[in-house]
Every structure is written in C-alpha cells, then in structure tokens.
Design a protein around this motif. Structure first.
Motif, PDB file in Angstrom:
ATOM      1  N   LYS A   1       0.832  -1.198   0.000  1.00 48.20           N
ATOM      2  CA  LYS A   1       0.000   0.000   0.000  1.00 48.20           C
ATOM      3  C   LYS A   1       0.870   1.254   0.000  1.00 48.20           C
ATOM      4  O   LYS A   1       1.799   1.389   0.793  1.00 48.20           O
ATOM      5  CB  LYS A   1      -0.917   0.004   1.223  1.00 48.20           C
ATOM      6  CG  LYS A   1      -2.020   1.050   1.143  1.00 48.20           C
ATOM      7  CD  LYS A   1      -3.024   0.885   2.270  1.00 48.20           C
ATOM      8  CE  LYS A   1      -4.166   1.891   2.125  1.00 48.20           C
ATOM      9  NZ  LYS A   1      -5.169   1.739   3.206  1.00 48.20           N
TER      10      LYS A   1
ATOM     11  N   GLU B   1      -2.236  -0.764  -6.228  1.00 53.06           N
ATOM     12  CA  GLU B   1      -3.530  -1.016  -6.882  1.00 53.06           C
ATOM     13  C   GLU B   1      -3.536  -2.362  -7.600  1.00 53.06           C
ATOM     14  O   GLU B   1      -4.451  -3.175  -7.440  1.00 53.06           O
ATOM     15  CB  GLU B   1      -3.839   0.097  -7.884  1.00 53.06           C
ATOM     16  CG  GLU B   1      -4.060   1.458  -7.248  1.00 53.06           C
ATOM     17  CD  GLU B   1      -4.326   2.522  -8.299  1.00 53.06           C
ATOM     18  OE1 GLU B   1      -4.632   2.161  -9.461  1.00 53.06           O
ATOM     19  OE2 GLU B   1      -4.230   3.717  -7.967  1.00 53.06           O
TER      20      GLU B   1
ATOM     21  N   LEU C   1      -3.570  -5.571  -5.325  1.00 56.17           N
ATOM     22  CA  LEU C   1      -4.856  -5.864  -4.704  1.00 56.17           C
ATOM     23  C   LEU C   1      -5.842  -6.427  -5.732  1.00 56.17           C
ATOM     24  O   LEU C   1      -6.570  -7.385  -5.447  1.00 56.17           O
ATOM     25  CB  LEU C   1      -5.425  -4.590  -4.065  1.00 56.17           C
ATOM     26  CG  LEU C   1      -6.719  -4.749  -3.263  1.00 56.17           C
ATOM     27  CD1 LEU C   1      -6.577  -5.828  -2.194  1.00 56.17           C
ATOM     28  CD2 LEU C   1      -7.108  -3.411  -2.631  1.00 56.17           C
ATOM     29  N   PHE C   2      -5.845  -5.855  -6.924  1.00 55.22           N
ATOM     30  CA  PHE C   2      -6.719  -6.366  -7.980  1.00 55.22           C
ATOM     31  C   PHE C   2      -6.316  -7.788  -8.358  1.00 55.22           C
ATOM     32  O   PHE C   2      -7.182  -8.664  -8.533  1.00 55.22           O
ATOM     33  CB  PHE C   2      -6.642  -5.464  -9.210  1.00 55.22           C
ATOM     34  CG  PHE C   2      -7.500  -5.928 -10.350  1.00 55.22           C
ATOM     35  CD1 PHE C   2      -8.870  -5.718 -10.342  1.00 55.22           C
ATOM     36  CD2 PHE C   2      -6.940  -6.601 -11.429  1.00 55.22           C
ATOM     37  CE1 PHE C   2      -9.675  -6.165 -11.390  1.00 55.22           C
ATOM     38  CE2 PHE C   2      -7.740  -7.048 -12.482  1.00 55.22           C
ATOM     39  CZ  PHE C   2      -9.103  -6.824 -12.460  1.00 55.22           C
TER      40      PHE C   2
ATOM     41  N   TYR D   1     -12.171  -8.807  -1.783  1.00 53.01           N
ATOM     42  CA  TYR D   1     -11.015  -8.046  -2.263  1.00 53.01           C
ATOM     43  C   TYR D   1     -11.368  -7.099  -3.407  1.00 53.01           C
ATOM     44  O   TYR D   1     -10.790  -6.009  -3.530  1.00 53.01           O
ATOM     45  CB  TYR D   1      -9.882  -8.997  -2.666  1.00 53.01           C
ATOM     46  CG  TYR D   1      -9.153  -9.558  -1.471  1.00 53.01           C
ATOM     47  CD1 TYR D   1      -8.421  -8.728  -0.626  1.00 53.01           C
ATOM     48  CD2 TYR D   1      -9.201 -10.919  -1.165  1.00 53.01           C
ATOM     49  CE1 TYR D   1      -7.764  -9.229   0.482  1.00 53.01           C
ATOM     50  CE2 TYR D   1      -8.551 -11.429  -0.059  1.00 53.01           C
ATOM     51  CZ  TYR D   1      -7.825 -10.585   0.765  1.00 53.01           C
ATOM     52  OH  TYR D   1      -7.181 -11.080   1.857  1.00 53.01           O
TER      53      TYR D   1
ATOM     54  N   TYR E   1     -10.818  -3.201  -3.283  1.00 57.97           N
ATOM     55  CA  TYR E   1     -10.087  -2.518  -4.356  1.00 57.97           C
ATOM     56  C   TYR E   1     -10.825  -1.275  -4.829  1.00 57.97           C
ATOM     57  O   TYR E   1     -10.267  -0.176  -4.860  1.00 57.97           O
ATOM     58  CB  TYR E   1      -9.866  -3.472  -5.530  1.00 57.97           C
ATOM     59  CG  TYR E   1      -9.275  -2.818  -6.757  1.00 57.97           C
ATOM     60  CD1 TYR E   1      -7.907  -2.594  -6.860  1.00 57.97           C
ATOM     61  CD2 TYR E   1     -10.094  -2.403  -7.811  1.00 57.97           C
ATOM     62  CE1 TYR E   1      -7.363  -1.978  -7.981  1.00 57.97           C
ATOM     63  CE2 TYR E   1      -9.561  -1.796  -8.932  1.00 57.97           C
ATOM     64  CZ  TYR E   1      -8.191  -1.582  -9.009  1.00 57.97           C
ATOM     65  OH  TYR E   1      -7.655  -0.962 -10.112  1.00 57.97           O
ATOM     66  N   TYR E   2     -12.121  -1.423  -5.195  1.00 59.38           N
ATOM     67  CA  TYR E   2     -12.792  -0.265  -5.791  1.00 59.38           C
ATOM     68  C   TYR E   2     -13.228   0.783  -4.767  1.00 59.38           C
ATOM     69  O   TYR E   2     -13.552   1.912  -5.136  1.00 59.38           O
ATOM     70  CB  TYR E   2     -13.943  -0.686  -6.714  1.00 59.38           C
ATOM     71  CG  TYR E   2     -15.137  -1.364  -6.111  1.00 59.38           C
ATOM     72  CD1 TYR E   2     -16.001  -0.705  -5.239  1.00 59.38           C
ATOM     73  CD2 TYR E   2     -15.462  -2.678  -6.471  1.00 59.38           C
ATOM     74  CE1 TYR E   2     -17.129  -1.327  -4.725  1.00 59.38           C
ATOM     75  CE2 TYR E   2     -16.596  -3.306  -5.963  1.00 59.38           C
ATOM     76  CZ  TYR E   2     -17.418  -2.617  -5.095  1.00 59.38           C
ATOM     77  OH  TYR E   2     -18.547  -3.228  -4.586  1.00 59.38           O
TER      78      TYR E   2
ATOM     79  N   TYR F   1      -9.542   2.452  -4.091  1.00 59.22           N
ATOM     80  CA  TYR F   1      -9.039   3.169  -5.272  1.00 59.22           C
ATOM     81  C   TYR F   1     -10.202   3.433  -6.243  1.00 59.22           C
ATOM     82  O   TYR F   1     -10.297   2.810  -7.305  1.00 59.22           O
ATOM     83  CB  TYR F   1      -7.955   2.349  -5.965  1.00 59.22           C
ATOM     84  CG  TYR F   1      -6.852   1.877  -5.045  1.00 59.22           C
ATOM     85  CD1 TYR F   1      -5.905   2.758  -4.544  1.00 59.22           C
ATOM     86  CD2 TYR F   1      -6.772   0.534  -4.651  1.00 59.22           C
ATOM     87  CE1 TYR F   1      -4.893   2.334  -3.690  1.00 59.22           C
ATOM     88  CE2 TYR F   1      -5.767   0.097  -3.807  1.00 59.22           C
ATOM     89  CZ  TYR F   1      -4.845   1.002  -3.327  1.00 59.22           C
ATOM     90  OH  TYR F   1      -3.840   0.572  -2.482  1.00 59.22           O
TER      91      TYR F   1
ATOM     92  N   ALA G   1     -13.409  -4.461 -11.887  1.00 63.00           N
ATOM     93  CA  ALA G   1     -13.516  -5.044 -10.547  1.00 63.00           C
ATOM     94  C   ALA G   1     -14.972  -5.137 -10.108  1.00 63.00           C
ATOM     95  O   ALA G   1     -15.403  -6.148  -9.542  1.00 63.00           O
ATOM     96  CB  ALA G   1     -12.725  -4.212  -9.545  1.00 63.00           C
TER      97      ALA G   1
END
Length: 270
Positions: A63, A69, A72-73, A91, A95-96, A99, A108
């Motif tokens: 992070k 980003e 995590l995706f 997750y 993610y969304y 970010y 996502a």
C-alpha cells in the motif's frame, strides 16, 4: 532500466529454485517487490493458489507503492479464478472502495458482481447471497449504463430475479398443499403469490403464479363454511376472468375452465 533488469534476473532465479525447493523458505527473506513479480509469474502460469498466498503476505506492505492497486486487484483475481467467489468479492470491493478512480474499477465491480452471481444457491435454499449479488449488479448497471457488459449484467439480474420468484412460487405451492392444516394456508398461498407478482411483474413464473392464485381461491371456496361459499366462489370467478384476460392461451386453460364451471354453479342466479 538497470533496476528492472536486476529484478527480472532475481525473479528468474527465484522461480527456478522454487521448482525444486521448499516454497515457504524461499520467500522468508525475499523483498516485497521480488515476491510481487514472482506472484505475477505464478498467476500467468495459472498457479492461482501460490500467487494468492504470496499476494496475501505482501498486499498490505505494498500500500502506497506503485504496485498497490495492481497487487490488490490481482489478489482478487486469484480467488476468482479459484472459484472462491466470496473471498474474491471481498477483495474486489476493497479494491474499488480504496481506489475509486483506479484503472480496473469498472472491471472489478463487474467481476465482483459476476462472482457473487455464480455463488448463489438453488431457489429452495436461503437467498441472502442472491440479494447481495442482485444489489451489486443493479449498482453496476446504474454506474455503467453504456458498459460492454451491460447485456450480460442485465441477463444475470433477470436470472436472479427469477430465482427469487421461483422461491416465492415454491413457498406458495407449499401453502396450497397444506390447505387448511392448522389455519387457512390457501390465503397464505394467495398473498405470497400476489406479492411475487407485484414485485416481479415480468417474471417467467407470472402465469404459474396467477393460476396458483386462481386455484387457491377456488379451493378456499370449496372448503369454506356455508355462509362464505358464495362470496368465495364469486371471488374465484372474478379471478378466472382476470386470468384468461392475461393468459388467453394458457397451458392451464382446461383446469381454469373447469374451475369456472364449478364455481358458476354457486354464483349463477335463475
């Protein structure tokens, strides 16, 4: 350029060692950056389990970095590809929400919704996860009305709604089958079916639910006390006219006509 080359060589070395050494020991002292590159290689190979375990160990540390980003995706995708849709959705949502303007946000949201859709149970079971999937899909089509996935998303929405209606239909059928056992279950059948028709007016079960209402009202008249019979038979006749108006070529027409014939004996005056 020099840093990238060194990292590429390190990853190649680590991967070659991994093929013949203990998996956990290899990563004990590896840098997060190296672990991440190795995780991507595993992902590309289709070894999603190992990719996930590496990403789980570094995603928090990443992070704030240039890989935050994407890592995590990618972690969400590893679980999706292992068909662990609940963990994947966790997750993807992380993610969304973390970010909201990231490159893969729309993707996502869609994959998160699709995963939840794929995880929904058959209609007889608890439908909590179906409601969760439906909520996610409805939000997606609202946010991205011009998406290339809009038709697929709408199809999933329709399927989920049909699943919820089918559950209501099965419940209404159960009430009908219980009849007057420990109460007026025919009335419960009518209410359940009518609520489903109101909530989902375009369902593929519309005809089945409508006939079940007619059948329940008729049976309620048949089994009612004398002073309520005429009123209830009239209600059944009214329901019959409503049914044939909506479904003039119904597959239930023969049974519907028989209900009308029997009910009319009590409602026709000389």
């Amino acid at each position: 350029m020099k840093k990238s080359l060194i990292l590429f060589v390190l990853v190649a070395i680590v991967l070659s060692v991994l093929s013949c050494s203990d998996y956990n020991k290899i990563y004990k002292n590896a840098s997060d950056e190296t672990r991440y590159e190795v995780a991507k290689k595993y992902y590309q190979r289709g070894d999603y389990g190992k990719a996930a375990s590496i990403l789980e160990s570094i995603v928090i540390a990443m992070k704030g970095s240039e890989y935050a980003e994407e890592s995590l995706f990618l972690l969400a995708m590893t679980y999706y590809n292992q068909e662990d849709y609940v963990t994947a959705s966790h997750y993807f949502k992380r993610y969304y929400t973390t970010y909201p303007r990231a490159m893969f946000v729309e993707q996502a949201r869609f994959i998160c919704a699709k995963g939840l859709y794929l995880d929904t149970p058959e209609p007889r079971l608890d439908q909590t996860s179906t409601y969760a999937a439906l909520e996610e899909l409805l939000l997606y089509v609202d946010l991205y009305p011009e998406s290339v996935h809009k038709d697929e998303a709408q199809e999933m929405i329709n399927n989920l709604q049909d699943k919820l209606v089918e559950k209501d239909y099965l419940a209404a059928q159960l009430y009908y089958n219980l009849g007057n056992y420990m109460g007026n279950n025919y009335q419960a059948c009518v209410v359940t079916a009518q609520n489903a028709l109101r909530d989902y007016p375009f369902s593929i079960y519309r005809e089945d639910l409508s006939f079940l209402v007619l059948k329940a009202k008729y049976q309620m008249a048949v089994e009612s006390v004398e002073d309520k019979k005429i009123e209830r038979y009239r209600d059944a006749v009214d329901e019959y006219y409503s049914f044939i108006n909506d479904f003039p070529e119904s597959k239930y027409m023969k049974d519907a006509n028989n209900i009308f014939k029997q009910s009319s004996k009590y409602t026709t005056t000389d």
